[in-house]
Design a protein around this motif. Structure first.
Motif, short mmCIF file in Angstrom:
data_model
loop_
_atom_site.label_atom_id
_atom_site.label_comp_id
_atom_site.label_asym_id
_atom_site.label_seq_id
_atom_site.Cartn_x
_atom_site.Cartn_y
_atom_site.Cartn_z
N UNK A 87 0.84 -1.19 0.00
CA UNK A 87 0.00 0.00 0.00
C UNK A 87 0.88 1.25 0.00
N UNK A 88 0.25 2.39 -0.23
CA UNK A 88 0.95 3.66 -0.19
C UNK A 88 1.68 3.98 -1.48
N UNK A 89 2.48 5.02 -1.45
CA UNK A 89 3.23 5.45 -2.62
C UNK A 89 4.17 4.35 -3.06
N UNK A 90 4.39 4.25 -4.37
CA UNK A 90 5.25 3.20 -4.87
C UNK A 90 6.21 3.73 -5.93
N UNK A 91 7.28 2.96 -6.15
CA UNK A 91 8.25 3.29 -7.19
C UNK A 91 8.59 2.00 -7.92
N UNK A 92 8.67 2.06 -9.25
CA UNK A 92 8.95 0.89 -10.08
C UNK A 92 10.36 0.99 -10.62
N UNK A 93 11.15 -0.08 -10.45
CA UNK A 93 12.56 -0.06 -10.82
C UNK A 93 12.96 -1.34 -11.52
N UNK A 94 13.88 -1.22 -12.45
CA UNK A 94 14.40 -2.40 -13.16
C UNK A 94 15.91 -2.33 -13.34
N UNK A 95 16.57 -1.45 -12.59
CA UNK A 95 18.01 -1.34 -12.71
C UNK A 95 18.62 -0.97 -11.36
N UNK A 96 19.93 -1.11 -11.26
CA UNK A 96 20.63 -0.78 -10.01
C UNK A 96 20.42 0.68 -9.66
N UNK A 97 20.28 0.95 -8.37
CA UNK A 97 20.13 2.32 -7.88
C UNK A 97 21.12 2.51 -6.73
N UNK A 98 22.14 3.33 -6.93
CA UNK A 98 23.17 3.53 -5.91
C UNK A 98 22.67 4.38 -4.75
N UNK A 99 21.66 5.20 -5.00
CA UNK A 99 21.09 6.04 -3.94
C UNK A 99 19.61 6.23 -4.23
N UNK A 100 18.76 5.62 -3.43
CA UNK A 100 17.32 5.73 -3.65
C UNK A 100 16.81 7.14 -3.41
N UNK A 101 17.63 7.96 -2.81
CA UNK A 101 17.29 9.37 -2.67
C UNK A 101 17.09 10.02 -4.05
N UNK A 102 17.80 9.47 -5.05
CA UNK A 102 17.69 10.01 -6.41
C UNK A 102 16.30 9.79 -7.01
N UNK A 103 15.57 8.80 -6.49
CA UNK A 103 14.21 8.55 -7.00
C UNK A 103 13.17 8.87 -5.94
N UNK A 104 13.59 9.59 -4.91
CA UNK A 104 12.66 10.03 -3.88
C UNK A 104 12.14 8.91 -3.00
N UNK A 105 12.95 7.83 -2.81
CA UNK A 105 12.45 6.71 -2.03
C UNK A 105 13.46 6.22 -1.00
N UNK A 106 14.33 7.10 -0.54
CA UNK A 106 15.33 6.71 0.45
C UNK A 106 14.67 6.41 1.80
N UNK A 107 14.99 5.24 2.37
CA UNK A 107 14.47 4.84 3.69
C UNK A 107 12.94 4.89 3.75
N UNK A 108 12.28 4.52 2.66
CA UNK A 108 10.83 4.58 2.63
C UNK A 108 10.17 3.22 2.39
N UNK A 109 10.90 2.27 1.84
CA UNK A 109 10.30 0.99 1.47
C UNK A 109 9.87 0.18 2.69
N UNK A 110 8.61 -0.26 2.66
CA UNK A 110 8.06 -1.09 3.73
C UNK A 110 7.62 -2.45 3.21
N UNK A 111 7.29 -2.54 1.93
CA UNK A 111 6.94 -3.81 1.31
C UNK A 111 7.45 -3.79 -0.14
N UNK A 112 7.66 -4.96 -0.70
CA UNK A 112 8.28 -5.06 -2.03
C UNK A 112 7.67 -6.23 -2.81
#
Length: 215
Positions: free
Chosen positions: A146-171
């Motif tokens: 639930x909640x805001x989500x982000x879709x990814x298919x490649x390596x991300x060295x800093x999730x801050x770059x996609x506005x999702x740093x320290x935010x993931x609760x489910x995957x």
């Protein structure tokens, strides 16, 4: 001739040291209690009298995958060189261990995806049905997808770059095995997850800052 043989023996020893890792498990936290040292794959820690007993660990070399079931099944987490005074989420719950960087540099170990077939059955219930053209990973800010989500298919060295740093609760992972780390640039504590639906992230909840595919 003797010198040549001695040099060859030293090179063989160094070569083995560069390949083989070393892991010590302790039955109590803070490196107390009984211990066992492993330098090769251990599909079943019961063979060492250490099934579901580990509460702390020291990784002297290599990167090791600790799994909750025998034969590297169930939930697994990757541990690099260092001292782990506690094993949150894995306390008294480790049944197998294997080195994952021995044959493939960059931490991409060779292991069988024991849970892959089962998890792909759940995969069809992902955010885009059975569309294999969808994202490999979908991260959610809330539990149970639930909640805001982000879709990814490649390596991300800093999730801050996609506005999702320290935010993931489910995957939801649709394809591949991915390493999720608590700090940018794949540093700090990391966990490796394969295809499936993870409605809660336990100790990694709101702590993921980078991610990369490892297989």
């Amino acid at each position: 001739m003797k010198r040549l043989l001695a040099a060859a023996a030293v090179l063989a020893t160094l070569s083995h040291a560069a390949v083989a890792g070393d892991l010590t498990l302790f039955s109590d936290s803070n490196f107390h209690g009984n211990r066992v040292t492993i330098d090769r794959d251990a599909p079943n820690l019961a063979d060492f009298g250490f099934n579901d007993r580990a509460s702390s660990a020291v990784v002297t070399s290599g990167r090791w995958l600790l799994c909750e079931h025998a034969n590297f099944g169930g939930r697994c987490a990757e541990f690099g060189p260092g001292e782990y005074r506690q094993l949150p989420g894995f306390n008294d719950a480790v049944s197998s261990a294997r080195q994952v960087d021995r044959d493939d540099r960059g931490g991409r170990g060779r292991w069988r995806d024991h849970d892959r077939d089962h998890d792909r059955d759940h995969d069809r219930d992902g955010p885009r049905g059975g569309d294999r053209g969808g994202p490999d990973v979908v991260m959610f800010a809330g539990p149970r997808f639930e909640g805001q989500q982000v879709e990814l298919s490649q390596d991300v060295r800093a999730l801050n770059d996609v506005g999702f740093n320290d935010r993931a609760t489910s995957i939801i992972i649709r394809e591949g095995r991915w390493e999720f780390c608590e700090h940018a640039d794949f540093r700090g504590e990391c966990v490796v997850l394969g295809p499936g639906r993870y409605d809660m992230l336990d100790r990694m909840n709101n702590r993921i800052s980078s991610m990369r595919r490892v297989r």
